[in-house]
Write a protein that holds these residues in place. Structure first.
Motif, short mmCIF file in Angstrom:
data_model
loop_
_atom_site.label_atom_id
_atom_site.label_comp_id
_atom_site.label_asym_id
_atom_site.label_seq_id
_atom_site.Cartn_x
_atom_site.Cartn_y
_atom_site.Cartn_z
N PHE A 16 -48.84 50.47 133.16
CA PHE A 16 -49.97 50.53 132.25
C PHE A 16 -49.90 51.35 131.22
CE2 PHE A 16 -51.04 49.66 136.84
CZ PHE A 16 -51.99 48.61 136.85
N GLN A 62 -54.56 52.88 129.45
CA GLN A 62 -55.40 51.77 130.07
C GLN A 62 -56.06 52.75 131.31
OE1 GLN A 62 -53.48 48.33 131.31
NE2 GLN A 62 -52.65 47.84 129.11
N SER A 65 -50.27 45.35 133.11
CA SER A 65 -49.50 45.20 132.29
C SER A 65 -48.19 44.47 132.63
CB SER A 65 -49.24 46.30 131.52
OG SER A 65 -47.92 47.11 131.88
N LYS A 93 -48.07 52.38 140.75
CA LYS A 93 -48.56 52.25 139.47
C LYS A 93 -48.30 53.63 138.40
CE LYS A 93 -52.60 52.12 141.76
NZ LYS A 93 -52.06 51.72 142.98
#
Length: 343
Positions: A71, A75, A24, A36
């Protein structure tokens, strides 16, 4: 003391994430540390918008050395999968609703207690960002997670198909709750009953009378159209909806101290803007709800105090029964911090 909290240090473990569906947001090109962060909200909601702001601040303050990749929308899996991923090192971080974490850390269930946080934003932040928040975050260390802070994400209100003109009107009503003894006891204290139902079944349960009412933030009530099958809404703001910022311990301990400070500082700095963004979302939701036929009532400060007097002791007892000595110590810290914040 920083209002987002110091974390324990662990040895570095490789963090490898497979099966990423879609990236994203990628900040920077050649970061020394790439992290992440997964979460459940959409890219339009407050949590995601402000995670992007945190990523920008962290990039700037570490001169591009730390890159956050955000994210949204599950996701990287559901919340349990993401939390387990952070524990195992397959994911560096997640920002998770506290209500989803009781299975990992029973102490976090203290946030289920009604009227836990003071009503004003400043007073609430004193409790969230003080010693209580620090102790609550520290409780994650033994669970293989590093908590660096709490983020506000709104407050719950009551809806029902039966009148709620006074506290006595709750007697014999049936309310849907998440599967939590604390939430069940909060309604028992009002003479109501609580039924644990999956969220996906709630609209139909309200429509068919399986339950009379429910509790949720206004933007959830609006988004899920619960107001279409409810006759009464009480703006009680009785339940705090808090997010927990969790990092993999090895990933966190691998960071230089100045980068840790940059990250915790960024998460803390955006809180006022996060609160404002959420408030605007709630105000917009309320306008849509007002356009329906639902009866809306604000609880006065005196009424909120009366609800808290009834609900808090029962919910507190249920929390301590579940968590024992750990819970008792956390409650003692909380009550001291609460009393100081509301003076």
């Amino acid at each position: 003391m920083n209002n987002l909290f110091r974390a324990s240090k662990f040895s570095l473990v490789p963090a490898i994430l497979g099966g990423v569906f879609m990236l994203s947001s990628t900040i920077g090109m050649a970061a020394d540390f790439t992290m992440k962060i997964g979460h459940l909200e959409s890219d339009k909601q407050s949590r995601h918008v402000h995670l992007l702001k945190v990523a920008e601040l962290v990039k700037e303050r570490t001169n591009g050395a730390v890159e956050f990749q955000i994210f949204p929308s599950g996701q990287l899996g559901n919340q349990r999968e993401m939390t387990e991923g952070v524990q195992l090192g397959a994911l560096e971080a997640t920002v998770a609703p506290a209500a989803f974490l009781g299975g990992f850390n029973p102490a976090i269930s203290i946030l289920d207690i009604p009227f836990l946080l003071p009503q004003g934003d400043e007073a609430a932040q004193k409790v969230r960002g003080g010693k209580f928040g620090e102790e609550l975050c520290a409780s994650f260390t033994s669970k293989g997670l590093t908590c660096i802070g709490l983020w506000p994400n709104g407050r719950k209100n009551f809806t029902s198909n039966k009148p709620m003109g006074s506290i006595d009107d709750f007697v014999d009503q049936k309310f849907r709750v998440m599967d939590s003894n604390i939430l069940i006891e909060q309604f028992n204290a009002l003479g109501a009953s609580a039924i644990a139902l999956p969220f996906g079944e709630l609209y139909t349960a309200l429509q068919t009378g399986v339950v009379d009412g429910e509790e949720n933030p206004l933007d959830t009530i609006q988004r899920m159209k619960f107001y279409e099958v409810q006759d009464y809404l009480v703006l009680s703001e009785h339940g705090a909806m808090e997010d927990v910022i969790l990092f993999n311990p090895a990933a966190w301990s691998s960071l230089p101290d100045e980068y840790k400070s940059a990250i915790t500082g960024a998460f803390e700095e955006v809180i006022p803007e996060l609160i404002g963004h959420k408030a605007a979302s709630v105000a917009s939701a309320l306008e849509e709800i007002k356009a329906s036929d639902i009866n809306i009532r604000n609880l006065s400060d005196e009424e909120k105090a009366a609800f808290r007097e009834k609900m808090y002791p029962a919910a507190k007892a249920a929390f301590i029964e579940r968590t024992g000595e750990t819970g008792e110590k956390l409650i003692a810290v909380y009550e001291s911090e609460y009393d100081a914040a509301v003076q």
